[in-house]
Scaffold this motif. Structure first.
Motif, PDB file in Angstrom:
ATOM      1  N   ASP A 105       0.858  -1.293  -0.007  1.00 28.09           N
ATOM      2  CA  ASP A 105       0.071  -0.027  -0.058  1.00 28.09           C
ATOM      3  C   ASP A 105       0.686   1.309  -0.032  1.00 28.09           C
ATOM      4  N   ILE A 106       0.513   2.246  -0.912  1.00 24.26           N
ATOM      5  CA  ILE A 106       1.306   3.331  -0.998  1.00 24.26           C
ATOM      6  C   ILE A 106       0.735   4.641  -0.982  1.00 24.26           C
ATOM      7  N   ILE A 107       1.234   5.547  -0.284  1.00 24.52           N
ATOM      8  CA  ILE A 107       0.525   7.031  -0.198  1.00 24.52           C
ATOM      9  C   ILE A 107       1.820   7.970  -0.728  1.00 24.52           C
ATOM     10  N   ILE A 108       1.311   8.682  -1.708  1.00 32.91           N
ATOM     11  CA  ILE A 108       1.875   9.884  -2.343  1.00 32.91           C
ATOM     12  C   ILE A 108       1.405  11.221  -2.271  1.00 32.91           C
ATOM     13  N   THR A 109       2.203  12.155  -1.831  1.00 34.29           N
ATOM     14  CA  THR A 109       1.648  13.485  -1.636  1.00 34.29           C
ATOM     15  C   THR A 109       3.020  14.460  -1.859  1.00 34.29           C
ATOM     16  N   GLY A 110       2.521  15.731  -2.066  1.00 33.66           N
ATOM     17  CA  GLY A 110       3.664  16.785  -2.247  1.00 33.66           C
ATOM     18  C   GLY A 110       3.181  17.800  -2.843  1.00 33.66           C
ATOM     19  N   ASN A 111       3.874  18.898  -3.215  1.00 32.75           N
ATOM     20  CA  ASN A 111       3.441  20.399  -3.519  1.00 32.75           C
ATOM     21  C   ASN A 111       3.403  20.490  -5.067  1.00 32.75           C
ATOM     22  N   ASP A 112       3.430  19.266  -5.976  1.00 32.54           N
ATOM     23  CA  ASP A 112       3.248  19.413  -7.352  1.00 32.54           C
ATOM     24  C   ASP A 112       2.477  18.368  -7.851  1.00 32.54           C
ATOM     25  N   SER A 113       1.200  18.593  -8.146  1.00 33.14           N
ATOM     26  CA  SER A 113       0.350  17.471  -8.621  1.00 33.14           C
ATOM     27  C   SER A 113       0.780  16.780 -10.078  1.00 33.14           C
ATOM     28  N   LEU A 114       1.779  17.702 -10.783  1.00 29.82           N
ATOM     29  CA  LEU A 114       2.202  17.047 -12.064  1.00 29.82           C
ATOM     30  C   LEU A 114       3.465  15.979 -11.708  1.00 29.82           C
ATOM     31  N   ALA A 115       4.261  16.503 -10.606  1.00 24.90           N
ATOM     32  CA  ALA A 115       5.144  15.655 -10.224  1.00 24.90           C
ATOM     33  C   ALA A 115       4.713  14.205  -9.715  1.00 24.90           C
ATOM     34  N   ILE A 116       3.671  14.633  -9.298  1.00 23.32           N
ATOM     35  CA  ILE A 116       3.177  13.274  -8.466  1.00 23.32           C
ATOM     36  C   ILE A 116       2.447  12.364  -9.497  1.00 23.32           C
ATOM     37  N   GLN A 117       1.849  12.738 -10.577  1.00 24.82           N
ATOM     38  CA  GLN A 117       1.331  12.015 -11.705  1.00 24.82           C
ATOM     39  C   GLN A 117       2.489  11.337 -12.375  1.00 24.82           C
ATOM     40  N   GLN A 118       3.597  12.141 -12.745  1.00 18.76           N
ATOM     41  CA  GLN A 118       4.593  11.531 -13.327  1.00 18.76           C
ATOM     42  C   GLN A 118       5.289  10.367 -12.450  1.00 18.76           C
ATOM     43  N   VAL A 119       5.667  10.437 -11.210  1.00 19.20           N
ATOM     44  CA  VAL A 119       5.860   9.229 -10.365  1.00 19.20           C
ATOM     45  C   VAL A 119       4.932   8.193 -10.484  1.00 19.20           C
ATOM     46  N   ILE A 120       3.655   8.441 -10.529  1.00 22.25           N
ATOM     47  CA  ILE A 120       2.689   7.108 -10.400  1.00 22.25           C
ATOM     48  C   ILE A 120       2.684   6.593 -12.029  1.00 22.25           C
TER      49      ILE A 120
END
Length: 421
Positions: A105-120
């Motif tokens: 199970d993974i939680i991803i957060t941060g201050n940049d939605s685009l960077a989060i989507q790229q990691v996903i």
């Protein structure tokens, strides 16, 4: 702490689940298995298979999966820390992405939605992932967005526990334990189902993740797992009755000043079985409680000053760990953490480097708090006993004082103000 930061900065929270996670692990040991039924080789029916990847049921499977996943993250720009091996951070300029891993199970957060989507997308290209969207239910914890931030609860978990113990129709009570009540080791008759006792108490332990109000009560009943008595299970049922009336309780996290404050308390010689003291502390990031503990001290304290001083040391160590994590997350804390204590003698002992006759027996590691104060990395201040928020973690309280401290712990509805201080 990560959820408190997400509430403060209004970061998006995404949740991922890895399908068949243990099948991704690559084995480094030689492991053989018999040919599975229906897939035998008729030419070589007596041969065995050599495994290159892990399977469910192998003792190597969890570690192999973890090594595979953590080895994939550094090329993406993530780094980890010795403070918490499940926390990974990617910082590029002002962009920050935080990844938390618990098995699959993974939680991803941060201050940049685009960077989060790229990691996903990068993770999806390597592993068979299921994108569960915004974080709403994680390991039995319900997370919901509010107008002010986040609300964490285990409502469904409590309901399932009440169903399991046939306590759904029980009569609620105001507090999880009686004021100043302590359980005795050999009080009454042995309970006839110790396995059930251990199962229920273990479930209550997991509930303390979002319910610090029951931490002390659960701490008490946890001490009799080996040989529970009927009176001990009666105490467990009182906790369940309290939960029946507070099923919707949870923690509210909102935006507030990013300073660290903690409350430390000890109940001197409170355990009637071995006369050890109980340490209780709660740490706040702004107005959000992020760490709490109710734990018996390892040795008998000869005075209330010693018991409180040991509690100060334990809390100071926790503050050090939290500061390390915040530094790793590149979250600046402008002010020195403040630690509140309601014992003037313990505060004086933490400031005074002179070795007194009455404190010669205290271990060197306990003086850790004195070193932090001397280095101006910690500030210890006095707080009155009525405004000691950690009091709820060291003893049973009257209903009025208990509910006051519940409010101080941000428990209940999503809108709270500190009561009494």
């Amino acid at each position: 702490m990560v959820l408190a930061l997400a509430a403060h900065f209004n970061w998006p929270l995404r949740q991922l689940d890895v399908k068949n996670a243990f099948l991704h692990g690559i084995l480094h040991d030689e492991v053989y298995m018999v040919q599975p039924p229906g897939f035998e080789d008729p030419t070589y029916p007596n041969l065995v298979c050599k495994l290159h990847k892990s399977l469910y049921g192998l003792k190597q499977a969890p570690r192999a999966w973890n090594e595979r996943f953590t080895a994939f993250l550094p090329p993406l720009g993530f780094t980890t820390t010795y403070s918490d091996s499940s926390l990974f951070v990617k910082a590029v300029g002002s962009t920050l992405v935080i990844l938390l891993l618990y098995v699959d199970d993974i939680i991803i957060t941060g201050n940049d939605s685009l960077a989060i989507q790229q990691v996903i997308q990068s993770l999806t290209s390597e592993f068979d992932l299921k994108d569960l969207g915004s974080l709403h239910y994680f390991l039995g914890i319900q997370i919901s967005r509010t107008a002010n931030g986040l609300f964490l609860s285990q409502h469904k978990y409590v309901h399932d526990l009440l169903v399991k113990t046939a306590m759904v129709d029980s009569k609620p009570c105001d507090t999880p334990c009686l004021p100043s009540h302590r359980l005795l080791k050999d009080d009454g008759d042995p309970y006839n189902n110790p396995t059930q006792y251990r199962s229920v108490v273990g479930a209550l332990q997991y509930l303390t993740f979002t319910r610090p109000d029951i931490a002390f009560s659960v701490h008490q009943v946890c001490q009799f797992m080996q040989c529970p008595m009927v009176s001990h299970y009666t105490a467990v049922k009182r906790i369940l009755r309290y939960l029946k009336g507070t099923m919707t309780y949870g923690l509210s996290y909102s935006s507030s000043a990013l300073d660290i404050k903690a409350f430390s308390d000890a109940d001197w010689a409170g355990d009637p079985n071995d006369r050890r003291s109980t340490t209780g502390f709660v740490v706040y990031l702004g107005s959000n409680p992020i760490s709490w503990s109710s734990k018996k001290q390892q040795t008998v304290s000869k005075s209330s000053t010693e018991a409180e001083y040991r509690a100060l040391s334990s809390t100071a160590a926790e503050l050090d760990w939290i500061k390390q994590l915040l530094s790793f997350l590149q979250i600046p804390i402008s002010s020195v953490p403040v630690l509140f204590c309601d014992n003037m003698s313990a505060i004086a002992l933490s400031f005074n480097p002179v070795q007194h006759q009455r404190t010669k027996h205290i271990e060197v590691d306990v003086h850790f708090v004195r070193e932090r104060i001397a280095q101006h990395q910690l500030l210890v201040q006095f707080v009155s006993s009525k405004e000691q928020f950690a009091d709820i973690l060291t003893k049973g309280l009257s209903a009025s004082l208990f509910h006051t401290h519940c409010n101080n712990l941000m428990l209940g509805s999503s809108k709270h103000e500190f009561a009494g201080g």
